[in-house]
Design an enzyme around this catalytic site. Structure first.
Site, PDB file in Angstrom:
ATOM      1  N   ARG A   8      -5.116  26.173 -14.986  1.00  0.00           N
ATOM      2  CA  ARG A   8      -3.783  26.668 -14.210  1.00  0.00           C
ATOM      3  C   ARG A   8      -4.395  27.883 -13.824  1.00  0.00           C
ATOM      4  O   ARG A   8      -4.990  28.767 -14.687  1.00  0.00           O
ATOM      5  CB  ARG A   8      -2.670  26.570 -14.723  1.00  0.00           C
ATOM      6  N   HIS A   9      -4.290  28.256 -12.424  1.00  0.00           N
ATOM      7  CA  HIS A   9      -4.729  29.502 -11.935  1.00  0.00           C
ATOM      8  C   HIS A   9      -4.097  30.653 -12.772  1.00  0.00           C
ATOM      9  O   HIS A   9      -3.166  30.490 -13.212  1.00  0.00           O
ATOM     10  CB  HIS A   9      -4.569  29.646 -10.367  1.00  0.00           C
ATOM     11  N   SER A  12      -0.707  35.272 -10.355  1.00  0.00           N
ATOM     12  CA  SER A  12      -0.870  35.697  -8.840  1.00  0.00           C
ATOM     13  C   SER A  12      -0.102  36.863  -8.795  1.00  0.00           C
ATOM     14  O   SER A  12       0.893  37.154  -9.528  1.00  0.00           O
ATOM     15  CB  SER A  12      -0.495  34.548  -8.069  1.00  0.00           C
ATOM     16  N   ARG A  60      -5.454  31.398  -4.925  1.00  0.00           N
ATOM     17  CA  ARG A  60      -5.299  31.667  -6.215  1.00  0.00           C
ATOM     18  C   ARG A  60      -5.861  30.898  -6.990  1.00  0.00           C
ATOM     19  O   ARG A  60      -6.747  31.008  -7.893  1.00  0.00           O
ATOM     20  CB  ARG A  60      -3.735  32.108  -6.593  1.00  0.00           C
ATOM     21  N   GLU A  87       0.118  23.465  -5.138  1.00  0.00           N
ATOM     22  CA  GLU A  87       1.124  23.454  -5.818  1.00  0.00           C
ATOM     23  C   GLU A  87       2.311  22.798  -5.286  1.00  0.00           C
ATOM     24  O   GLU A  87       2.200  22.399  -3.986  1.00  0.00           O
ATOM     25  CB  GLU A  87       1.560  25.141  -5.922  1.00  0.00           C
ATOM     26  N   LYS A  98      13.015  34.917  -8.371  1.00  0.00           N
ATOM     27  CA  LYS A  98      13.755  33.759  -9.355  1.00  0.00           C
ATOM     28  C   LYS A  98      15.024  34.415  -9.699  1.00  0.00           C
ATOM     29  O   LYS A  98      16.151  33.560  -9.914  1.00  0.00           O
ATOM     30  CB  LYS A  98      12.805  33.392 -10.394  1.00  0.00           C
ATOM     31  N   ARG A 115      12.943  22.537 -12.883  1.00  0.00           N
ATOM     32  CA  ARG A 115      12.415  21.660 -13.729  1.00  0.00           C
ATOM     33  C   ARG A 115      12.880  20.091 -13.847  1.00  0.00           C
ATOM     34  O   ARG A 115      12.142  19.312 -14.551  1.00  0.00           O
ATOM     35  CB  ARG A 115      13.076  22.385 -15.313  1.00  0.00           C
ATOM     36  N   HIS A 179      -2.715  24.138 -10.064  1.00  0.00           N
ATOM     37  CA  HIS A 179      -1.555  24.702 -10.202  1.00  0.00           C
ATOM     38  C   HIS A 179      -0.650  24.135 -11.123  1.00  0.00           C
ATOM     39  O   HIS A 179      -0.705  23.051 -11.451  1.00  0.00           O
ATOM     40  CB  HIS A 179      -0.782  24.841  -8.780  1.00  0.00           C
TER      41      HIS A 179
END
Length: 237
Positions: A8-9, A12, A60, A87, A98, A115, A179
Site C-alpha cells: 500500500r502506498h 499521501s 502516490r 483506489e 473525514k 467500511r 491502494h
C-alpha cells in the site's frame, strides 16, 4: 512457486490532511516517501527478486513503486501501470475532511460508507472539480461516479485474471504497489474472505505483505515484512 508482494502506498498529502482521496491524484508526503523506501529495504532484506511490478496510474502509488524498487535495489524491474488498480472512487465524499463529514452525517453513516462491502457513498455530481470523465488516463472507459469495495473488486478482478494471474501461474514473483481498497479487493479474492469479514481487513501503509502461492494461486503463507506494524490477516487454508 509464485510469490506476490502487496504494498500500500505511503502516506499521501491528503492522508495527512484526513481527506477522502479516491481517484484524486495527490503525491506522497516526506513520511510517505520514507515509508516506501523502507518497504523496499525490507523487500531486499527478505531476498525477494521481482520479475515485474504493477501499479495504478495515480502518483502516490507510482511513486511508492519507484521508491520501493529503488530501496530494494531493483529499479530496473519492468513496471506495468493500469487504472484498474486505482483506489476506490469515493464519489461525493471526494475531497471532504473525514472528521467534518462525520460531524455532518454522523459517525455511523460515514462508517457505513467507508467500511461496508457493498454500500457506496453518494455519487459524484458531474462537471465538478473532481469529475474524472475527461481525464485522458481513462479515455475509452466508463468512469464511475462512486464505488463500494464490491464494485472496486468488480473492476480489479478482470484485470487480475487477464494480466496478473497468468504471470503468477508461470512462476513469476510480482510486486503490486497500489491502494488500501484495491489491495483489499485482491486479498478478498485470494483468501476467499466473506463479505462481512473483509470490512475488518486493513492494509497498513508502506508495509510489504508477502503472499506465497501454490500452482493454483491458493495462498500457502502470508506475512508482513515489518512485523511490528502487521495487521491481522485472513487465515491460510
Amino acid at each position: 512457486m509464485p510469490a506476490l508482494v502487496l504494498l500500500r502506498h505511503g502516506q499521501s498529502q491528503w492522508n495527512l490532511e484526513n481527506r477522502f482521496t479516491g481517484w484524486v491524484d495527490v503525491d506522497l508526503t516526506a513520511e510517505g516517501e520514507a515509508q516506501a523506501t523502507k518497504g523496499g529495504e525490507l523487500i531486499k532484506a527478505a531476498g525477494l527478486k521481482f520479475d515485474r511490478a504493477y501499479t495504478s496510474v495515480l502518483t502516490r502509488a507510482m511513486r511508492t513503486n519507484e521508491l520501493a524498487l529503488a530501496g530494494a535495489g531493483q529499479s530496473d524491474t519492468p513496471v506495468v501501470k493500469d487504472w484498474r488498480l486505482n483506489e476506490r472512487h469515493y464519489g461525493g465524499l471526494t475531497g471532504l475532511n473525514k472528521a467534518e463529514t462525520a460531524e455532518k452525517h454522523g459517525e455511523e453513516q460515514v462508517t457505513i460508507w467507508r467500511r461496508s462491502y457493498d454500500i457506496p457513498p453518494p455519487g459524484l455530481a458531474p462537471g465538478g472539480e473532481y469529475d474524472f470523465a475527461a481525464d485522458p488516463r481513462y479515455a475509452g472507459h466508463a468512469v464511475p461516479v462512486t464505488e463500494s469495495l464490491k464494485t472496486t473488486l468488480e473492476r480489479v478482478l478482470p484485470y487480475w485474471e487477464a494480466e496478473i494471474a497468468p504471470k503468477l501461474k508461470a512462476g513469476e514473483t510480482l510486486l503490486i504497489a497500489a491502494h488500501g481498497n484495491s489491495l483489499r479487493a485482491i486479498v478478498k479474492h485470494l483468501f476467499n474472505v466473506p463479505d462481512d469479514k473483509i470490512v475488518g481487513v486493513e492494509i497498513p501503509t508502506g508495509n510489504p505483505l508477502l503472499i506465497e502461492l501454490d500452482g493454483d494461486l491458493k495462498p500457502t503463507s502470508a506475512r508482513y515484512l515489518d512485523e511490528s506494524r502487521a495487521q491481522p490477516l485472513p487465515s491460510v487454508a
